[in-house]
Design a protein around this motif. Structure first.
Motif, PDB file in Angstrom:
ATOM      1  N   ARG A  82       0.798  -1.227   0.000  1.00  0.00           N
ATOM      2  CA  ARG A  82       0.000   0.000   0.000  1.00  0.00           C
ATOM      3  C   ARG A  82       0.831   1.278   0.000  1.00  0.00           C
ATOM      4  NH1 ARG A  82      -3.342  -3.782   1.725  1.00  0.00           N
ATOM      5  NH2 ARG A  82      -5.600  -3.484   1.709  1.00  0.00           N
ATOM      6  N   LEU A  83       2.110   1.151   0.247  1.00  0.00           N
ATOM      7  CA  LEU A  83       2.974   2.326   0.298  1.00  0.00           C
ATOM      8  C   LEU A  83       3.554   2.633  -1.076  1.00  0.00           C
ATOM      9  CD1 LEU A  83       4.845   1.623   3.653  1.00  0.00           C
ATOM     10  CD2 LEU A  83       2.919   3.169   3.256  1.00  0.00           C
ATOM     11  N   ASP A  84       3.849   3.919  -1.314  1.00  0.00           N
ATOM     12  CA  ASP A  84       4.350   4.366  -2.611  1.00  0.00           C
ATOM     13  C   ASP A  84       5.872   4.315  -2.715  1.00  0.00           C
ATOM     14  OD1 ASP A  84       1.717   4.954  -3.134  1.00  0.00           O
ATOM     15  OD2 ASP A  84       1.912   7.084  -2.659  1.00  0.00           O
ATOM     16  N   TRP A  85       6.546   3.813  -1.713  1.00  0.00           N
ATOM     17  CA  TRP A  85       7.995   3.766  -1.726  1.00  0.00           C
ATOM     18  C   TRP A  85       8.460   2.473  -1.092  1.00  0.00           C
ATOM     19  CZ3 TRP A  85       5.145   6.242   1.938  1.00  0.00           C
ATOM     20  CH2 TRP A  85       5.461   6.011   3.276  1.00  0.00           C
ATOM     21  N   THR A  86       9.723   2.164  -1.294  1.00  0.00           N
ATOM     22  CA  THR A  86      10.327   0.968  -0.708  1.00  0.00           C
ATOM     23  C   THR A  86      10.897   1.338   0.655  1.00  0.00           C
ATOM     24  OG1 THR A  86      10.917   0.183  -2.906  1.00  0.00           O
ATOM     25  CG2 THR A  86      12.051  -0.843  -1.060  1.00  0.00           C
ATOM     26  N   LEU A  87      10.562   0.539   1.639  1.00  0.00           N
ATOM     27  CA  LEU A  87      11.007   0.805   3.007  1.00  0.00           C
ATOM     28  C   LEU A  87      12.461   0.404   3.197  1.00  0.00           C
ATOM     29  CD1 LEU A  87       7.941  -0.556   5.027  1.00  0.00           C
ATOM     30  CD2 LEU A  87       8.403   1.806   4.388  1.00  0.00           C
ATOM     31  N   ASP A  88      13.207   1.232   3.927  1.00  0.00           N
ATOM     32  CA  ASP A  88      14.561   0.829   4.305  1.00  0.00           C
ATOM     33  C   ASP A  88      14.491   0.089   5.639  1.00  0.00           C
ATOM     34  OD1 ASP A  88      14.407   2.705   6.381  1.00  0.00           O
ATOM     35  OD2 ASP A  88      15.578   4.223   5.328  1.00  0.00           O
ATOM     36  N   GLY A  89      15.614  -0.289   6.194  1.00  0.00           N
ATOM     37  CA  GLY A  89      15.643  -1.082   7.423  1.00  0.00           C
ATOM     38  C   GLY A  89      14.971  -0.398   8.605  1.00  0.00           C
ATOM     39  N   ASP A  90      15.259   0.891   8.810  1.00  0.00           N
ATOM     40  CA  ASP A  90      14.645   1.625   9.925  1.00  0.00           C
ATOM     41  C   ASP A  90      13.138   1.770   9.727  1.00  0.00           C
ATOM     42  OD1 ASP A  90      16.924   1.950  11.438  1.00  0.00           O
ATOM     43  OD2 ASP A  90      17.408   3.915  10.595  1.00  0.00           O
ATOM     44  N   GLU A  91      12.744   2.044   8.492  1.00  0.00           N
ATOM     45  CA  GLU A  91      11.311   2.190   8.219  1.00  0.00           C
ATOM     46  C   GLU A  91      10.568   0.868   8.411  1.00  0.00           C
ATOM     47  OE1 GLU A  91      11.011   5.793   4.963  1.00  0.00           O
ATOM     48  OE2 GLU A  91      11.704   3.824   4.288  1.00  0.00           O
ATOM     49  N   GLU A  92      11.205  -0.237   8.079  1.00  0.00           N
ATOM     50  CA  GLU A  92      10.573  -1.548   8.310  1.00  0.00           C
ATOM     51  C   GLU A  92      10.360  -1.788   9.804  1.00  0.00           C
ATOM     52  OE1 GLU A  92      12.231  -4.959   6.421  1.00  0.00           O
ATOM     53  OE2 GLU A  92      11.988  -4.120   4.404  1.00  0.00           O
ATOM     54  N   ARG A  93      11.359  -1.426  10.599  1.00  0.00           N
ATOM     55  CA  ARG A  93      11.237  -1.570  12.056  1.00  0.00           C
ATOM     56  C   ARG A  93      10.089  -0.718  12.583  1.00  0.00           C
ATOM     57  NH1 ARG A  93      12.932   1.742  15.651  1.00  0.00           N
ATOM     58  NH2 ARG A  93      14.359   2.817  14.242  1.00  0.00           N
ATOM     59  N   ILE A  94       9.997   0.515  12.110  1.00  0.00           N
ATOM     60  CA  ILE A  94       8.921   1.418  12.529  1.00  0.00           C
ATOM     61  C   ILE A  94       7.570   0.883  12.052  1.00  0.00           C
ATOM     62  CG2 ILE A  94       7.968   3.741  12.193  1.00  0.00           C
ATOM     63  CD1 ILE A  94      10.933   4.704  12.027  1.00  0.00           C
ATOM     64  N   ALA A  95       7.533   0.354  10.822  1.00  0.00           N
ATOM     65  CA  ALA A  95       6.283  -0.180  10.270  1.00  0.00           C
ATOM     66  C   ALA A  95       5.795  -1.375  11.084  1.00  0.00           C
ATOM     67  CB  ALA A  95       6.473  -0.565   8.805  1.00  0.00           C
ATOM     68  N   LEU A  96       6.712  -2.246  11.503  1.00  0.00           N
ATOM     69  CA  LEU A  96       6.318  -3.393  12.327  1.00  0.00           C
ATOM     70  C   LEU A  96       5.717  -2.939  13.655  1.00  0.00           C
ATOM     71  CD1 LEU A  96       9.280  -5.861  11.649  1.00  0.00           C
ATOM     72  CD2 LEU A  96       6.865  -6.220  11.099  1.00  0.00           C
ATOM     73  N   SER A  97       6.323  -1.910  14.252  1.00  0.00           N
ATOM     74  CA  SER A  97       5.769  -1.368  15.496  1.00  0.00           C
ATOM     75  C   SER A  97       4.405  -0.738  15.263  1.00  0.00           C
ATOM     76  CB  SER A  97       6.715  -0.314  16.086  1.00  0.00           C
ATOM     77  OG  SER A  97       7.924  -0.908  16.463  1.00  0.00           O
ATOM     78  N   ALA A  98       4.258  -0.042  14.136  1.00  0.00           N
ATOM     79  CA  ALA A  98       2.976   0.583  13.805  1.00  0.00           C
ATOM     80  C   ALA A  98       1.896  -0.479  13.605  1.00  0.00           C
ATOM     81  CB  ALA A  98       3.112   1.445  12.553  1.00  0.00           C
ATOM     82  N   LEU A  99       2.238  -1.571  12.930  1.00  0.00           N
ATOM     83  CA  LEU A  99       1.273  -2.661  12.730  1.00  0.00           C
ATOM     84  C   LEU A  99       0.853  -3.267  14.068  1.00  0.00           C
ATOM     85  CD1 LEU A  99       2.889  -4.340   9.615  1.00  0.00           C
ATOM     86  CD2 LEU A  99       0.578  -3.382   9.718  1.00  0.00           C
ATOM     87  N   GLU A 100       1.805  -3.426  14.970  1.00  0.00           N
ATOM     88  CA  GLU A 100       1.495  -3.972  16.291  1.00  0.00           C
ATOM     89  C   GLU A 100       0.592  -3.008  17.073  1.00  0.00           C
ATOM     90  OE1 GLU A 100       3.825  -5.202  20.395  1.00  0.00           O
ATOM     91  OE2 GLU A 100       4.934  -5.207  18.500  1.00  0.00           O
ATOM     92  N   ASP A 101       0.925  -1.712  17.026  1.00  0.00           N
ATOM     93  CA  ASP A 101       0.106  -0.711  17.732  1.00  0.00           C
ATOM     94  C   ASP A 101      -1.306  -0.661  17.167  1.00  0.00           C
ATOM     95  OD1 ASP A 101       2.343  -0.130  19.217  1.00  0.00           O
ATOM     96  OD2 ASP A 101       2.766   1.788  18.221  1.00  0.00           O
ATOM     97  N   ALA A 102      -1.421  -0.648  15.848  1.00  0.00           N
ATOM     98  CA  ALA A 102      -2.738  -0.578  15.216  1.00  0.00           C
ATOM     99  C   ALA A 102      -3.560  -1.831  15.520  1.00  0.00           C
ATOM    100  CB  ALA A 102      -2.595  -0.391  13.711  1.00  0.00           C
ATOM    101  N   SER A 103      -2.922  -2.990  15.551  1.00  0.00           N
ATOM    102  CA  SER A 103      -3.633  -4.223  15.879  1.00  0.00           C
ATOM    103  C   SER A 103      -4.123  -4.200  17.332  1.00  0.00           C
ATOM    104  CB  SER A 103      -2.739  -5.440  15.638  1.00  0.00           C
ATOM    105  OG  SER A 103      -2.455  -5.585  14.261  1.00  0.00           O
ATOM    106  N   ASP A 104      -3.283  -3.684  18.232  1.00  0.00           N
ATOM    107  CA  ASP A 104      -3.689  -3.557  19.638  1.00  0.00           C
ATOM    108  C   ASP A 104      -4.879  -2.604  19.773  1.00  0.00           C
ATOM    109  OD1 ASP A 104      -1.703  -5.305  20.400  1.00  0.00           O
ATOM    110  OD2 ASP A 104      -0.330  -3.739  21.104  1.00  0.00           O
ATOM    111  N   LEU A 105      -4.835  -1.494  19.040  1.00  0.00           N
ATOM    112  CA  LEU A 105      -5.947  -0.543  19.092  1.00  0.00           C
ATOM    113  C   LEU A 105      -7.217  -1.148  18.502  1.00  0.00           C
ATOM    114  CD1 LEU A 105      -4.158   2.791  18.093  1.00  0.00           C
ATOM    115  CD2 LEU A 105      -5.180   2.225  20.311  1.00  0.00           C
TER     116      LEU A 105
END
Length: 152
Positions: free
Chosen positions: A12-35
């Motif tokens: 769904r994203l318009d760009w390729t994630l780098d390593g730091d962005e992947e880490r942040i994205a995983l945390s965001a997915l976990e937070d959104a799932s918890d919410l």
């Protein structure tokens, strides 16, 4: 327990994630799932409605596209702005008010005003003779109530 995967978000994203962005994205997915579990219910990952997955991905994309929560930006003198509309959620993973209502509805916890008929234990309903309005030149009185049992 996650309702969406990193690969789902990458699609769904318009760009390729780098390593730091992947880490942040995983945390965001976990937070959104918890919410989603908080505002809806704790569905098993493999049995959650598809809409839950969609809402989790929407919240994560919103966050990944604008992690600081900016609503205004100007390149000339480099000014940035935030809005009070997002409130404490600015710069975090969050669901909008409509998304929260949808999660509650999916969980069977829709809000609203309800009414329930109440009767006494072992009571017997009898027809009400009051509530009929006499009508001139007609043999049958006009009902004032919705039914013969009374207002309601």
């Amino acid at each position: 327990m996650g309702y969406a995967t990193l690969d789902d978000l990458k699609e769904r994203l318009d760009w390729t994630l780098d390593g730091d962005e992947e880490r942040i994205a995983l945390s965001a997915l976990e937070d959104a799932s918890d919410l989603a579990a908080h505002y809806g219910r704790d569905w098993p990952s493999d049995a959650a409605p598809r809409t839950v997955r969609t809402l989790v991905l929407r919240a994560c994309k919103r966050y990944m596209s604008n992690p600081e929560g900016y609503v205004q930006s100007r390149a000339g003198d480099e000014s940035l702005g935030w809005s009070d509309a997002a409130g404490e959620n600015a710069g975090t993973v969050f669901f909008t008010g409509e998304e929260i209502k949808l999660l509650a509805t999916l969980a069977g916890r829709a809000t609203g005003l309800y009414s329930a008929g109440v009767t006494a234990w072992r009571s017997v309903r009898r027809p009400v003779t009051a509530g009929l309005v006499p009508v001139e030149n007609a043999g049958k009185p006009f009902p004032l109530f919705a039914d013969e049992w009374g207002p309601g």
